[in-house]
Design an enzyme around this catalytic site. Structure first.
Site, mmCIF file in Angstrom:
data_model
loop_
_atom_site.group_PDB
_atom_site.id
_atom_site.type_symbol
_atom_site.label_atom_id
_atom_site.label_comp_id
_atom_site.label_asym_id
_atom_site.label_seq_id
_atom_site.Cartn_x
_atom_site.Cartn_y
_atom_site.Cartn_z
ATOM 1 N N SER A 150 1.227 -0.991 0.022
ATOM 2 C CA SER A 150 0.110 0.012 -0.160
ATOM 3 C C SER A 150 1.008 1.678 0.043
ATOM 4 O O SER A 150 2.193 1.385 0.493
ATOM 5 C CB SER A 150 -1.071 -0.374 1.000
ATOM 6 O OG SER A 150 -1.480 1.333 1.391
ATOM 7 N N TYR A 163 -2.262 -1.267 10.228
ATOM 8 C CA TYR A 163 -1.990 -1.700 8.986
ATOM 9 C C TYR A 163 -0.983 -1.324 8.025
ATOM 10 O O TYR A 163 -0.365 -1.412 7.379
ATOM 11 C CB TYR A 163 -3.221 -1.069 7.505
ATOM 12 C CG TYR A 163 -3.395 -0.868 6.293
ATOM 13 C CD1 TYR A 163 -3.369 -2.204 6.183
ATOM 14 C CD2 TYR A 163 -2.730 -0.023 5.960
ATOM 15 C CE1 TYR A 163 -3.459 -2.197 4.705
ATOM 16 C CE2 TYR A 163 -3.297 -0.225 4.653
ATOM 17 C CZ TYR A 163 -3.597 -1.368 3.716
ATOM 18 O OH TYR A 163 -3.576 -1.820 2.851
#
Length: 276
Positions: A150, A163
């Site tokens: 990401s 995350y």
């Protein structure tokens, strides 16, 4: 021997794509089938979605195999890599795409929540990569491992500590694997998406609306197929001298840091809000 013009894919023409019941995973599975790969498909809860992906793969004349895959138990889940490889006749490409996240300030994040994200996004990627790499090394024909991270492998976000930590860890795991597996002609790279129009971002698997994100240089979210195209490049012969790299697929989002910060006029960014 020219690695590009010789046998285009000397490693097994089998790809395993985790979390391929929708979004980036589905788009990747279909794109790899278009390039001649049989595809192992995994899902956590959406079996109909996984079967839909499998039908799309078979519609392109390739074989597909489907397995449930619960990366909350990373060691047990890694056995699915071996099962799929046995059914399809090997593994030449692994795409670690499955992931999850939570939106919670650090001070309100329970340890169990933290561990669940780390287990799926980092531990599971490690165990699956290890299983696939062992098979690739034993086969002696090289291979490709692509980890979907990401933009948050590099850039933080309020309310996404678990995350961000997992994706940052996956970036470094990618680099270490690239060092250790290079002598076996196995490349390991990461693809770092920005906001992509998929169910994970609260959107649908459909082309995003132009002009819907005025704060992004390209003015819109990405399409899952745009991420899949980069993954397919890294899975193929043209990327034979690329390893340990991260390719950002974000429409220029990360370029906006200083620019966007100068335009923010309130402290609202400090609050945790639900994703789109």
């Amino acid at each position: 021997m020219d690695p590009i013009s010789a046998d285009p894919v000397p490693y097994d023409h089998v790809a395993i794509v985790t979390g391929s019941d929708s979004g980036i995973g589905r788009a990747t599975a279909v794109a790899l089938a278009d390039r001649g790969f049989d595809v192992g498909i995994t899902f956590h809860t959406d079996q109909p979605g996984a079967e839909h992906t499998a039908a799309a793969v078979r519609g392109r004349g390739r074989r597909a195999a489907v397995r449930r895959h619960d990366l909350a138990e990373p060691e047990a889940a890694a056995a699915v890599v071996d099962e799929l490889a046995e059914e399809l006749g090997g593994v030449g490409v692994l795409v670690n795409n499955a992931g999850r996240g939570i939106r919670r300030p650090v001070l309100e994040t329970g340890y169990g929540e933290w561990r669940s994200v780390i287990a799926v996004d980092l531990d599971g990627a490690f165990t699956c990569a290890q299983r696939a790499a062992r098979r690739m090394v034993a086969a002696g024909r090289g291979g490709r491992i692509i980890n979907v991270t990401s933009v948050h492998e590099e850039y933080p976000r309020v309310g996404a500590a678990a995350y961000c930590a997992a994706k940052g860890g996956l970036r470094m795991l990618t680099r270490v694997l690239a060092l250790e597996l290079g002598s076996h002609e196995i490349t390991v790279n990461a693809v770092a998406p920005g906001e992509i129009a998929t169910p994970m971002t609260g959107q649908e698997d459909q082309p995003p609306q132009p002009g819907s994100r005025p704060g992004y240089p390209l003015g819109r979210p990405g399409d899952a197929r745009e991420v899949a195209a980069v993954i397919v490049f890294l899975a193929g012969p043209a990327s034979s001298y690329v390893t340990g790299a991260t390719i950002f697929v974000d429409g220029g989002l990360i370029l906006m840091g200083p620019q966007a910060a100068g335009e923010v006029g309130t402290d609202d960014w400090r609050r945790v809000v639900s994703s789109r």
